[in-house]
Design an enzyme around this catalytic site. Structure first.
Site, mmCIF file in Angstrom:
data_model
loop_
_atom_site.group_PDB
_atom_site.id
_atom_site.type_symbol
_atom_site.label_atom_id
_atom_site.label_comp_id
_atom_site.label_asym_id
_atom_site.label_seq_id
_atom_site.Cartn_x
_atom_site.Cartn_y
_atom_site.Cartn_z
ATOM 1 N N LYS A 177 0.828 -1.211 0.000
ATOM 2 C CA LYS A 177 0.000 0.000 0.000
ATOM 3 C C LYS A 177 0.863 1.262 0.000
ATOM 4 O O LYS A 177 2.063 1.204 0.273
ATOM 5 C CB LYS A 177 -0.953 -0.028 1.196
ATOM 6 N N TYR A 212 14.846 30.532 7.372
ATOM 7 C CA TYR A 212 13.603 31.147 7.869
ATOM 8 C C TYR A 212 13.600 31.198 9.392
ATOM 9 O O TYR A 212 13.977 30.226 10.062
ATOM 10 C CB TYR A 212 12.390 30.327 7.426
HETATM 11 C C1 LIG Z 1 -0.332 -1.945 6.582
HETATM 12 C C2 LIG Z 1 -0.952 -3.237 6.971
HETATM 13 C C3 LIG Z 1 -0.159 -4.364 7.198
HETATM 14 C C4 LIG Z 1 1.347 -4.322 7.178
HETATM 15 O O1 LIG Z 1 1.812 -3.629 8.296
HETATM 16 P P1 LIG Z 1 3.380 -3.571 8.652
HETATM 17 O O2 LIG Z 1 3.383 -3.030 10.027
HETATM 18 O O3 LIG Z 1 3.973 -2.643 7.665
HETATM 19 O O4 LIG Z 1 3.898 -4.938 8.535
HETATM 20 C C5 LIG Z 1 -0.799 -5.557 7.477
HETATM 21 N N1 LIG Z 1 -2.139 -5.636 7.537
HETATM 22 C C6 LIG Z 1 -2.949 -4.563 7.323
HETATM 23 C C7 LIG Z 1 -4.420 -4.728 7.411
HETATM 24 C C8 LIG Z 1 -2.375 -3.330 7.052
HETATM 25 O O5 LIG Z 1 -3.168 -2.283 6.851
#
Ligand SMILES: *Cc1c(COP(=O)(O)O)cnc(C)c1O
Length: 390
Positions: free
Chosen positions: A58, A280
């Site tokens: 993702k 800044y």
């Molecule tokens: C993002 C996510 C993961 C992976 O999480 P990590 O901490 O990066 O391993 C797994 N399951 C779901 C439902 C997620 O949203």
């Protein structure tokens, strides 16, 4: 490539991480084989089947670029992927990813075409999503496989674990929906000793007893993979570990390599006289003569303003502090104690510059320096920064 700030994404390291995670799962699942020291051996009462891996891609593969990452992992043998929404799934399909892609997020019930047109696997986490997907599948005269999400205590998405008696029968009676897997998500897998983790595990297992069919079960994000092999079930869902980062404060002996590095080049070097300030707000004032180097990467590239207090970069193999305000397109570092810094010198923002231990700035260190989590750092690496795949 014209811009000097670039993110290098090491696909060999990525594939090696994927294999290392698989090897770790395998070694810890085999009977009679000594578990790696960070496998929670006390939790292993019976040998279990080695779980499969859903590679989590993702948010543009945590900023690494989901197309190249997805293809590389498919080459390395990944059998399933997950992303946040239908749009991200479509990007992966268009890139040529062929394996199943699970959509984690809630579906916008008005636009489900992508699920069918790109054969993505939805998560059904509300009764209204179930109705919408059922209706869309019926219209097309197809059956739609889905993963059922159960809320065991995160209280975001999912059917409540304590209300399944009411909600499940209608869902399971939907003629065009085919249940493939059941899953939950932990809120405190990375909070050692937090009791909610154990409560969620128990609630999930209770919920599973209400499901008559043989379905796949999954629950473990990266932290849960490291924390407790009892929650590995049939499939695990690591994200951060794939990118070579262990979720703090956990440790691991899995031989992981960092996948992304972020480098730039000094574009200007100048002296500050005593009493003069840089940037800044004029927040960094030289008490004695100082030399400042300008690095062309700023908050528009995802570099946090808080790096002004506690952030470093590597130049000529030395750690130098970021001083003054991080601006939109550049930041300033104090190179007073380095000799001969000149425009064109490499500045490593994340990554290595030499083989000594201090010649590395990793994502965990940067996150700790500014009080955030590694996830935020990598996801925010800006869109205008070119990803170079090596
Ligand atoms: C993002 C996510 C993961 C992976 O999480 P990590 O901490 O990066 O391993 C797994 N399951 C779901 C439902 C997620 O949203």
């Amino acid at each position: 490539m014209i811009r000097s700030t670039v993110a290098r994404v090491d696909l060999t390291a990525l594939k090696s991480n994927f294999r290392a995670i698989r090897d770790f799962l395998k070694a810890a699942s085999e009977p009679g084989i000594l578990a790696p020291s960070d496998a929670p051996a006390r939790h292993r009462t019976v040998a279990q089947r080695t779980p499969d891996v859903i590679a989590v891609l993702k948010a543009n593969a945590y900023g690494h670029g989901s197309e190249r990452v997805g293809l590389a992992l498919e080459e390395a043998g990944a059998t399933m992927f997950a992303c946040a929404d239908i749009e991200e799934g479509i990007v992966l399909r268009r890139a040529g990813v062929t394996r199943p892609i699970l959509i984690f997020g809630a579906l916008s019930v008005s636009d489900l075409d992508g699920l069918f047109d790109y054969s993505l696997t939805p998560t059904i986490s509300t009764p209204s999503a179930a109705r919408a997907v059922q209706a869309a599948a019926a219209r097309r005269g197809v059956a739609c496989g889905y993963h059922l999400k159960i809320d065991t205590g995160m209280h975001r998405l999912g059917f409540r674990h304590d209300n399944l008696g009411r909600t499940l029968p209608t869902l399971r009676a939907s003629p065009n929906l085919r249940l493939e897997a059941v899953y939950t998500h932990f809120a405190t897998a990375d909070v050692p000793g937090h009791s909610l983790f154990e409560e969620q595990r128990t609630r999930f297992e209770q919920a599973l007893t209400r499901i008559d069919a043989r379905v796949l079960r999954h629950a473990a994000n990266s932290a849960a993979v490291l924390r407790d092999s009892r929650v590995w079930y049939d499939i695990v869902r690591p994200g951060l570990l794939l990118y070579g980062i262990v979720p703090p404060p956990l440790a691991s002996t899995i031989p992981l390599q960092p996948v992304m590095s972020l480098t730039s080049r000094v574009v200007s070097v100048k002296g500050l006289r005593p009493g003069e300030a840089v940037g800044y707000g004029a927040r960094f004032t030289a008490a004695e003569p100082r030399t400042i180097a300008v690095v062309p990467a700023g908050y528009a590239d995802g570099l946090d303003l808080r790096l002004e207090r506690g952030g470093h970069v590597l130049i000529r193999g030395r750690r130098v502090p970021i001083v003054g305000a991080v601006s939109m397109d550049m930041m300033t570092v104090d190179v007073t104690h380095l000799e001969d810094v000149s425009p064109g010198d490499e500045a490593v923002i994340i990554g290595r510059q030499g083989s000594e231990s201090w010649q590395q700035i990793d994502v965990r260190e940067m996150a700790a320096a500014i009080g955030t989590i590694p996830y935020e750092i990598v996801c925010r690496i800006g869109a205008r920064i070119e990803r170079q795949y090596v």
